[in-house]
Design a protein around this motif. Structure first.
Motif, mmCIF file in Angstrom:
data_model
loop_
_atom_site.group_PDB
_atom_site.id
_atom_site.type_symbol
_atom_site.label_atom_id
_atom_site.label_comp_id
_atom_site.label_asym_id
_atom_site.label_seq_id
_atom_site.Cartn_x
_atom_site.Cartn_y
_atom_site.Cartn_z
ATOM 1 N N GLU A 315 34.408 46.620 24.446
ATOM 2 C CA GLU A 315 34.502 48.112 24.644
ATOM 3 C C GLU A 315 33.271 48.787 24.044
ATOM 4 O OE1 GLU A 315 37.347 51.293 26.092
ATOM 5 O OE2 GLU A 315 36.541 49.340 26.608
ATOM 6 N N ASP A 316 32.884 48.472 22.618
ATOM 7 C CA ASP A 316 31.934 49.128 21.994
ATOM 8 C C ASP A 316 30.433 48.774 22.592
ATOM 9 O OD1 ASP A 316 31.810 46.625 21.388
ATOM 10 O OD2 ASP A 316 31.314 46.714 18.996
ATOM 11 N N LYS A 318 30.279 48.536 26.195
ATOM 12 C CA LYS A 318 30.287 49.474 27.224
ATOM 13 C C LYS A 318 29.861 50.773 26.895
ATOM 14 C CE LYS A 318 34.025 46.915 29.663
ATOM 15 N NZ LYS A 318 35.355 46.860 30.205
ATOM 16 N N VAL A 319 30.401 51.290 25.694
ATOM 17 C CA VAL A 319 30.079 52.491 25.330
ATOM 18 C C VAL A 319 28.411 52.857 24.884
ATOM 19 C CG1 VAL A 319 30.494 54.309 23.777
ATOM 20 C CG2 VAL A 319 32.490 53.124 24.499
ATOM 21 N N SER A 320 28.085 51.670 24.221
ATOM 22 C CA SER A 320 26.612 52.021 24.023
ATOM 23 C C SER A 320 25.834 51.886 25.270
ATOM 24 C CB SER A 320 26.280 50.747 22.985
ATOM 25 O OG SER A 320 24.913 50.438 22.763
ATOM 26 N N LYS A 323 25.917 55.110 26.914
ATOM 27 C CA LYS A 323 24.994 56.302 26.623
ATOM 28 C C LYS A 323 23.597 56.102 26.673
ATOM 29 C CE LYS A 323 28.255 57.315 22.780
ATOM 30 N NZ LYS A 323 28.488 57.306 21.023
ATOM 31 N N ALA A 339 33.494 57.450 32.217
ATOM 32 C CA ALA A 339 34.551 57.313 31.492
ATOM 33 C C ALA A 339 35.686 56.468 32.170
ATOM 34 C CB ALA A 339 35.096 58.644 31.288
ATOM 35 N N PHE A 342 36.013 52.427 30.799
ATOM 36 C CA PHE A 342 36.576 52.067 29.626
ATOM 37 C C PHE A 342 38.056 52.160 29.509
ATOM 38 C CE2 PHE A 342 32.951 55.287 28.441
ATOM 39 C CZ PHE A 342 32.205 54.383 28.545
ATOM 40 N N SER A 347 37.511 55.832 23.576
ATOM 41 C CA SER A 347 36.280 55.662 24.078
ATOM 42 C C SER A 347 35.817 56.409 25.329
ATOM 43 C CB SER A 347 36.103 53.911 24.679
ATOM 44 O OG SER A 347 36.262 53.097 23.742
ATOM 45 N N LYS A 348 36.715 56.906 26.023
ATOM 46 C CA LYS A 348 36.665 57.882 26.945
ATOM 47 C C LYS A 348 36.369 59.270 26.302
ATOM 48 C CE LYS A 348 39.686 55.892 30.352
ATOM 49 N NZ LYS A 348 41.010 55.823 30.994
ATOM 50 N N GLU A 350 35.034 59.637 23.293
ATOM 51 C CA GLU A 350 33.670 59.600 22.819
ATOM 52 C C GLU A 350 32.743 59.693 23.807
ATOM 53 O OE1 GLU A 350 30.923 56.155 20.417
ATOM 54 O OE2 GLU A 350 33.238 55.857 20.597
ATOM 55 N N MET A 351 32.833 59.244 25.196
ATOM 56 C CA MET A 351 31.760 59.402 26.247
ATOM 57 C C MET A 351 31.809 61.040 26.643
ATOM 58 S SD MET A 351 29.673 57.632 27.846
ATOM 59 C CE MET A 351 28.604 58.571 28.531
#
Length: 360
Positions: A315-316, A318-320, A323, A339, A342, A347-348, A350-351
Motif C-alpha cells: 500500500e505505501d 502504491k501511495v508513493s 503522488k 483513490a 487503494f 490511504s484514500k 492521504e491521497m
C-alpha cells in the motif's frame, strides 16, 4: 531388446536427475544500513533485534515472504521509518535482500531497496554488520567488529529417498535411492574478513570500510566535496543537476515549480511495453522505481496510472507512486479516481489530502 534397455536407462536417468535437483534455500536474509551513519534500532514484526543502536544490521533465517519493518533512530528527533519488506521474489524464492536508509531532497529519511540475490547456504555477509537470527532478538550472532558469539551448524538435505519399479516389454528394473541424498552438515565459524567486498569486485565497502577515504566505493566519491561523483555531480552547486533545477532547462522545479507541460498520454503500444517492463521485476520496490523512471520521461492518463499502480502489492508503494505520477498526468481533473486503487481508507484519505494540497 537393446531399444527397451536404452529406454529404461533414459527413464531412470531422467527421474534421478529431476529428483537430485537442489531445492531453493528455505529462508531469506535482510540487511539494512544507514547511508549517513545514523545509528538505529531495527524492529521486525514487533520485535526489536538490536539492544544497542547500530548503523548496519542484518537478520538471517527469515522464513516468511513479507515482514513489517520499523527503523527507530537513536536520535529521537529523527522520525521513525515504517515499511513493508519483501523477502521472497514473485516466484516465492527466498532472497538475501539489502535496503539502505537514504535522505530525500528535504532531508527526510526513508528506506530504499538496494540489492537482492537468491539466498544460499554460507552466503558471504557484509562487513561491519551486526548479525542476528530471526526470532532471537537481542542475541547477536556476529558483532560489527567480526566478534563471533555463536558457532553455527547448518544441515541441508536436497532430496528424500525414493524407490521405483519399472517394467517395459517384460523387462523389469527396480531402483532405490536412499533418503537424504545430497545432505550436507556444515559447522561454520565466521571470521573477520580484511579487504573483502560485499559483491566481490568493488563493492559495498571496498576494503572493509563503509566510507573508505570519503567515497562510497572509493572510486567516485559519494560526497567528495559536495558532489555525487565529483564531476557533474548529484548536488554539484546546490541543485539536483548543477543549477538549482531538476534538469535546468524546462525542469521539474526550475525556478518555481512543475511546468505542467503534459498534454498527450503514452500510446497504447508504448504503455503495454512499459507494463511489461515493470512486470519483469520481482520485487515491489523495484517495480515502483521502474514505474517512476518511466514516468519521468512520459506522460500518462489517469486510467493508465491506475493500471500501473495496481501492479504493486504494498500500500505505501502504491501511495508513493500515485503522488509521484500526479505531475505526469494529462487529465488531472480525473485524478480523484486514483483513490480507488487503494485498499485502506487511511490511504484514500492521504491521497485526497495530497490532491487538495496540489490545488491550493
Amino acid at each position: 531388446m537393446k531399444k527397451i534397455t536404452l529406454l529404461l536407462i533414459m527413464l531412470v536417468a531422467g527421474i534421478f536427475t529431476a529428483h537430485a535437483q537442489p531445492t531453493p534455500f528455505p529462508t531469506g536474509n535482510l540487511t539494512i544500513f544507514s547511508e549517513d551513519g545514523s545509528p538505529f534500532f531495527l524492529i521486525l514484526n514487533g520485535q526489536r533485534y538490536n539492544d544497542k543502536a547500530q548503523t548496519n544490521v542484518r537478520i538471517e533465517m527469515l522464513p516468511n515472504p513479507y515482514y513489517d519493518c520499523k527503523i527507530v533512530f537513536a536520535n529521537g528527533r529523527i522520525p521513525t521509518i515504517s515499511k513493508n519488506i519483501q523477502i521472497a521474489d514473485m516466484d516465492d524464492t527466498m532472497q538475501d535482500v539489502t535496503y539502505r536508509i537514504k535522505k530525500d531532497k528535504k532531508g527526510r529519511r526513508f528506506l530504499r531497496f538496494y540489492s537482492q540475490v537468491p539466498a544460499a547456504q554460507n552466503i558471504v555477509r557484509p562487513n561491519n554488520c551486526a548479525v542476528y537470527h530471526y526470532g532471537e532478538p537481542n542475541d547477536m550472532y556476529v558483532g560489527p567488529d567480526g566478534t563471533i558469539y555463536h558457532e553455527e551448524t547448518v544441515t541441508t538435505t536436497y532430496g528424500d529417498g525414493f524407490g521405483m519399479n519399472v517394467n517395459v516389454g517384460g523387462v523389469g528394473m527396480s531402483v532405490n535411492v536412499p533418503g537424504g541424498m545430497g545432505s550436507t552438515t556444515t559447522t561454520t565459524t565466521t571470521t573477520t574478513t580484511t579487504g573483502g567486498t560485499y559483491s566481490n569486485g568493488g563493492g559495498y565497502n571496498n576494503g572493509g570500510n563503509y566510507n573508505n577515504g570519503g567515497g562510497y566505493n572509493n572510486s567516485g566519491n559519494y560526497n567528495n566535496g559536495g558532489g555525487y561523483n565529483n564531476g557533474g555531480g548529484y548536488n554539484n552547486g546546490g541543485g539536483y543537476n548543477n543549477g538549482g533545477g531538476y534538469n535546468n532547462g524546462g525542469g521539474y522545479n526550475n525556478g518555481g515549480g512543475y511546468d505542467n507541460s503534459c498534454r498527450m498520454a503514452m500510446s497504447n503500444a508504448d504503455f503495454q511495453d512499459a507494463l511489461t517492463t515493470i512486470k519483469g521485476s520481482s520485487f515491489d520496490d523495484t517495480r515502483e522505481s521502474t514505474a517512476k523512471q518511466i514516468l519521468s520521461s512520459h506522460c500518462m492518463s489517469t486510467d493508465q496510472i491506475i493500471t500501473m499502480i495496481k501492479l504493486l502489492s504494498f500500500e505505501d508503494n502504491k501511495v508513493s507512486l500515485a503522488k509521484y505520477a500526479y505531475n505526469y498526468c494529462v487529465d488531472r481533473k480525473s485524478y480523484f479516481k486514483v483513490a480507488n486503487s487503494f485498499t485502506f481508507d487511511a490511504s484514500k484519505q492521504e491521497m485526497n489530502e495530497f490532491l487538495q494540497s496540489q490545488r491550493n
